[in-house]
Design a protein around this motif. Structure first.
Motif, PDB file in Angstrom:
ATOM      1  N   GLU A   1      27.377  41.478 137.966  1.00 56.71           N
ATOM      2  CA  GLU A   1      25.739  40.415 137.160  1.00 56.71           C
ATOM      3  C   GLU A   1      24.891  39.586 137.435  1.00 56.71           C
ATOM      4  OE1 GLU A   1      29.957  40.257 135.423  1.00 56.71           O
ATOM      5  OE2 GLU A   1      29.144  40.138 136.894  1.00 56.71           O
TER       6      GLU A   1
ATOM      7  N   CYS B   1      23.990  44.598 135.184  1.00 62.22           N
ATOM      8  CA  CYS B   1      25.274  44.827 135.815  1.00 62.22           C
ATOM      9  C   CYS B   1      25.569  46.280 136.805  1.00 62.22           C
ATOM     10  CB  CYS B   1      25.949  44.842 135.213  1.00 62.22           C
ATOM     11  SG  CYS B   1      28.320  45.545 135.506  1.00 62.22           S
TER      12      CYS B   1
ATOM     13  N   MET C   1      30.711  51.300 129.158  1.00 61.19           N
ATOM     14  CA  MET C   1      29.617  50.189 129.444  1.00 61.19           C
ATOM     15  C   MET C   1      30.182  49.691 128.414  1.00 61.19           C
ATOM     16  SD  MET C   1      30.569  50.299 132.807  1.00 61.19           S
ATOM     17  CE  MET C   1      29.743  48.782 132.904  1.00 61.19           C
TER      18      MET C   1
ATOM     19  N   TRP D   1      29.588  44.741 127.259  1.00 61.67           N
ATOM     20  CA  TRP D   1      29.095  43.080 127.982  1.00 61.67           C
ATOM     21  C   TRP D   1      29.932  42.605 126.670  1.00 61.67           C
ATOM     22  CZ3 TRP D   1      26.372  41.112 132.065  1.00 61.67           C
ATOM     23  CH2 TRP D   1      25.384  42.063 132.344  1.00 61.67           C
TER      24      TRP D   1
ATOM     25  N   SER E   1      28.760  47.496 123.574  1.00 62.34           N
ATOM     26  CA  SER E   1      29.221  48.834 124.191  1.00 62.34           C
ATOM     27  C   SER E   1      28.711  49.548 124.536  1.00 62.34           C
ATOM     28  CB  SER E   1      30.226  49.154 124.133  1.00 62.34           C
ATOM     29  OG  SER E   1      30.121  49.681 122.361  1.00 62.34           O
TER      30      SER E   1
ATOM     31  N   ILE F   1      21.801  47.343 124.292  1.00 65.11           N
ATOM     32  CA  ILE F   1      22.259  47.194 125.773  1.00 65.11           C
ATOM     33  C   ILE F   1      21.844  48.883 125.905  1.00 65.11           C
ATOM     34  CG2 ILE F   1      24.017  49.209 124.543  1.00 65.11           C
ATOM     35  CD1 ILE F   1      26.183  47.914 126.568  1.00 65.11           C
TER      36      ILE F   1
ATOM     37  N   ARG G   1      21.624  52.433 129.912  1.00 62.31           N
ATOM     38  CA  ARG G   1      22.914  52.364 131.295  1.00 62.31           C
ATOM     39  C   ARG G   1      21.606  53.128 131.751  1.00 62.31           C
ATOM     40  NH1 ARG G   1      27.813  54.161 129.666  1.00 62.31           N
ATOM     41  NH2 ARG G   1      27.769  55.314 132.516  1.00 62.31           N
TER      42      ARG G   1
ATOM     43  N   TYR H   1      28.080  35.177 130.364  1.00 66.57           N
ATOM     44  CA  TYR H   1      28.281  37.080 130.469  1.00 66.57           C
ATOM     45  C   TYR H   1      28.466  38.119 131.468  1.00 66.57           C
ATOM     46  CZ  TYR H   1      25.088  35.911 126.421  1.00 66.57           C
ATOM     47  OH  TYR H   1      24.598  35.283 124.480  1.00 66.57           O
TER      48      TYR H   1
ATOM     49  N   CYS I   1      30.007  41.292 132.566  1.00 68.62           N
ATOM     50  CA  CYS I   1      30.247  43.480 132.040  1.00 68.62           C
ATOM     51  C   CYS I   1      31.734  43.613 132.586  1.00 68.62           C
ATOM     52  CB  CYS I   1      29.014  43.995 133.071  1.00 68.62           C
ATOM     53  SG  CYS I   1      29.308  44.244 134.177  1.00 68.62           S
ATOM     54  N   ASN I   2      31.321  45.137 131.491  1.00 67.11           N
ATOM     55  CA  ASN I   2      33.509  45.317 132.147  1.00 67.11           C
ATOM     56  C   ASN I   2      33.236  47.086 131.429  1.00 67.11           C
ATOM     57  OD1 ASN I   2      35.359  46.891 129.860  1.00 67.11           O
ATOM     58  ND2 ASN I   2      36.005  45.487 131.108  1.00 67.11           N
TER      59      ASN I   2
END
Length: 117
Positions: A6, A22, A34, A36, A50, A71, A73, A95, A97-98
């Motif tokens: 990130e 990220c 993805m 947050w 997400s 969000i 991408r 924060y 990201c996942n």
């Protein structure tokens, strides 16, 4: 090996904006959902936003950020973004990201966002 990095955190005054990024290396980024998350001092980690895999046509937001955060991408860049506008002091948190795929979760180290009034 999947790694998440990130960036974009910092110090901002209330009402300001930041964009978090990220970057995901390893694996197939477009296949990942993805997400947050954020964690403020003394509080549990909480969901922020997400975005679905592939085209990212479906997004979800926590009520606390709906209408202020976006969000998105870019699969060509293996990157997920969190545009944060109208920031409030209560948005102050680390924060992270996942990336989620097939029941497996990958996490980044996090980036600090501090909003002062």
């Amino acid at each position: 090996q999947v790694q998440l990095a990130e960036s974009g955190g910092g110090l901002v005054s209330a009402g300001g904006s930041l964009r978090l990024s990220c970057v995901v290396s390893g694996g197939t980024f477009s296949s990942y959902v993805m997400v947050w998350f954020r964690q403020a001092p003394g509080k549990e980690r909480e969901f922020v936003a997400s975005i679905a895999s592939r085209s990212g046509s479906r997004t979800f937001y926590a009520d606390s950020v709906k209408g202020r955060f976006t969000i998105s991408r870019d699969n060509a860049k293996n990157t997920v973004y969190l545009q944060m506008d109208s920031l409030k002091p209560e948005d102050t948190a680390a924060y992270s990201c996942n990336a989620q795929f097939g029941g497996t979760n990958y996490w980044g180290q996090g980036t600090q966002v501090t909003v002062f009034s």
